[in-house]
Design an enzyme around this catalytic site. Structure first.
Site, PDB file in Angstrom:
ATOM      1  N   GLY A 132      -4.829  78.168  49.488  1.00 51.47           N
ATOM      2  CA  GLY A 132      -5.206  79.570  49.324  1.00 51.47           C
ATOM      3  C   GLY A 132      -4.240  80.317  48.422  1.00 51.47           C
ATOM      4  N   SER A 136      -5.504  76.285  41.512  1.00 54.54           N
ATOM      5  CA  SER A 136      -6.519  76.035  40.476  1.00 54.54           C
ATOM      6  C   SER A 136      -6.353  77.008  39.308  1.00 54.54           C
ATOM      7  CB  SER A 136      -7.931  76.126  41.065  1.00 54.54           C
ATOM      8  OG  SER A 136      -8.175  77.394  41.644  1.00 54.54           O
ATOM      9  N   ASP A 185      -7.770  85.519  40.870  1.00 51.99           N
ATOM     10  CA  ASP A 185      -6.704  84.527  40.724  1.00 51.99           C
ATOM     11  C   ASP A 185      -6.199  84.446  39.291  1.00 51.99           C
ATOM     12  OD1 ASP A 185      -7.582  84.153  43.263  1.00 51.99           O
ATOM     13  OD2 ASP A 185      -8.365  82.128  42.951  1.00 51.99           O
TER      14      ASP A 185
END
Ligand code: ADP
Ligand code: MG
Length: 396
Positions: A132, A136, A185
């Site tokens: 979390g 990525s 992100d």
């Protein structure tokens, strides 16, 4: 403390050396991008809402050289899976596995109209995978930073071009890796500043830097990686997304962001399905909690953000139903041992929780959480403190 907290300086020569061992030449350079932890504002990004991530000190490094052709050779210190493919073979679902995140960025750059060539690439990541903390996006953005410099795309300059680069990385993750994630992100990895949290408005992509100097407040931010299973590519994330879209459709708005907090009760009264109602309540109240957190941080009242963390966790546990026993125990035990606030962070269904803790209570909270996990037969959590780190950059 874990390998994830290894000093940032140490990884650079390692990744260059690993590159040389794999490819027999010296890389043209090393680039890196950070993982992130979201302070508050979960599952709001794809609803056009607000979120408040910080870049982590933990980074993913990429040693890269350009190739004269359109071949892409990918290696990772963290994976035995290697890739050797042509740029023209990159498409939805190909390559499978981690290569999708790296090759996907090259593909998405080309889609955006940039001139791309092949690369040799070695990755070394300090960001725990699937925790979390967005390993990525760290991977994508390290590759994107390298491509920007090596291919003279000039996408690392001001925030405007970094915003464009973030959108390219999102496209790579959505289209090639098949993970329907929002934009938080990649924005955190590319647009953060050290010592600040990034207020991201996902409706228009605008940002503001919000002071986040933990030491000045005698506080630490403790990350508790539960190591419980977490996979964004499975159906749960997509299900939550589609419930939110259903709600917006029924309320006749373009996204749940358009539902004002003051109008929440009225909106809930127009949603017949109790699950859709609960999902909506989470998103609208969570966006309001981001606003309140930002106001408190700007007023130099960091400790007062704690109760908002707790309210956020309860909302994710009860209304959005994305928590799990490990996350709930981490939060409860942290609170019982002196945290000012705690919440799960990231996509959910495992991964990490965070706690805002007075510095002098941090060791005690960590011990208590590890003990509680052992007592319940959970795996050992990885607990470490973090500060707001640097965005994607060239390292050497
Ligand atoms: P998170 O982003 O929360 O860590 P995701 O499931 O979104 O979790 O992304 C994790 C995936 O990213 C891994 O399964 C792998 O495919 C890829 N990945 C991240 N870091 C690395 C790395 N250092 N080497 C190889 N693959 C990586
Ligand atoms: Mg991810």
């Amino acid at each position: 403390m874990s390998a994830a907290s290894a000093s940032a300086e140490a990884a650079e020569p390692t990744v260059a050396q690993a590159f040389s061992e794999a490819f027999g030449t010296v890389p043209s350079g090393v680039w890196s991008a950070p993982g992130r932890v979201n302070l508050i504002g979960e599952h709001t990004d794809y609803n056009g809402g607000l979120c408040l991530p910080i870049a982590l000190p933990q980074r993913t490094y990429a040693a890269v050289s350009l190739r004269p052709d359109r071949r892409v050779r990918l290696r990772s210190v963290q994976s035995s899976q290697t890739y050797d493919l042509g740029l023209d073979e990159v498409r939805a679902g190909n390559p499978p596995g981690w290569g999708a995140y790296a090759a996907g960025v090259l593909w998405a750059l080309e889609q955006a109209g940039h001139q791309i060539s092949g690369v040799d690439l070695m990755v070394d990541g300090q960001v725990p995978v699937g925790a979390g903390l967005s390993s990525s996006a760290a991977l994508e953005c390290a590759v994107a930073a390298a491509a920007s410099d090596l291919m003279a795309l000039d996408l690392l300059g001001d925030d405007g071009v970094r915003e464009a680069l973030a959108a390219i990385c999102v496209n790579a993750e959505n289209t090639i890796a098949g993970a329907p994630t929002g934009g938080m992100d990649q924005s955190a990895a590319l647009r953060s500043q050290p010592g600040f949290a990034l207020l991201l408005d996902c409706r228009d992509g605008s940002i503001a830097q919000v002071p986040f100097d933990l030491a000045a407040h005698g506080l630490s931010l403790l990350v508790m990686d539960t190591r419980a299973k977490h996979a964004l590519v499975d159906g749960q994330y997509a299900q939550r997304r589609s419930s939110c879209q259903d709600a917006a459709r029924q309320l006749d708005v373009s996204s749940l962001r358009e539902v004002a907090f003051a109008d929440l009760d009225d909106a809930l009264g127009r949603l017949p399905d109790s699950v859709v109602r609960a999902r909506t309540r989470h998103v609208v109240t969570e966006i309001e909690r981001v606003r309140q957190s930002v106001a408190l941080l700007r007023a130099d009242r960091m400790a007062d953000v704690g109760p908002l963390f707790n309210a956020s966790h309860a909302s994710m546990r009860d209304d959005f139903e994305i928590s799990c026993p490990e996350l709930d125990v981490a939060v409860e035990v942290a609170m019982a041992h002196g945290a000012l606030g705690a919440r799960m962070t990231g996509g959910g269904f495992g991964g990490s929780a965070i706690a805002l803790v007075p510095v002098e209570r941090t060791a005690g909270v960590t011990r208590a959480v590890i003990q509680a996990f052992a007592d319940r037969g959970f795996g050992t959590p990885d607990c470490f403190t973090v500060t707001a780190g640097e965005p994607a950059r060239r390292d050497s």
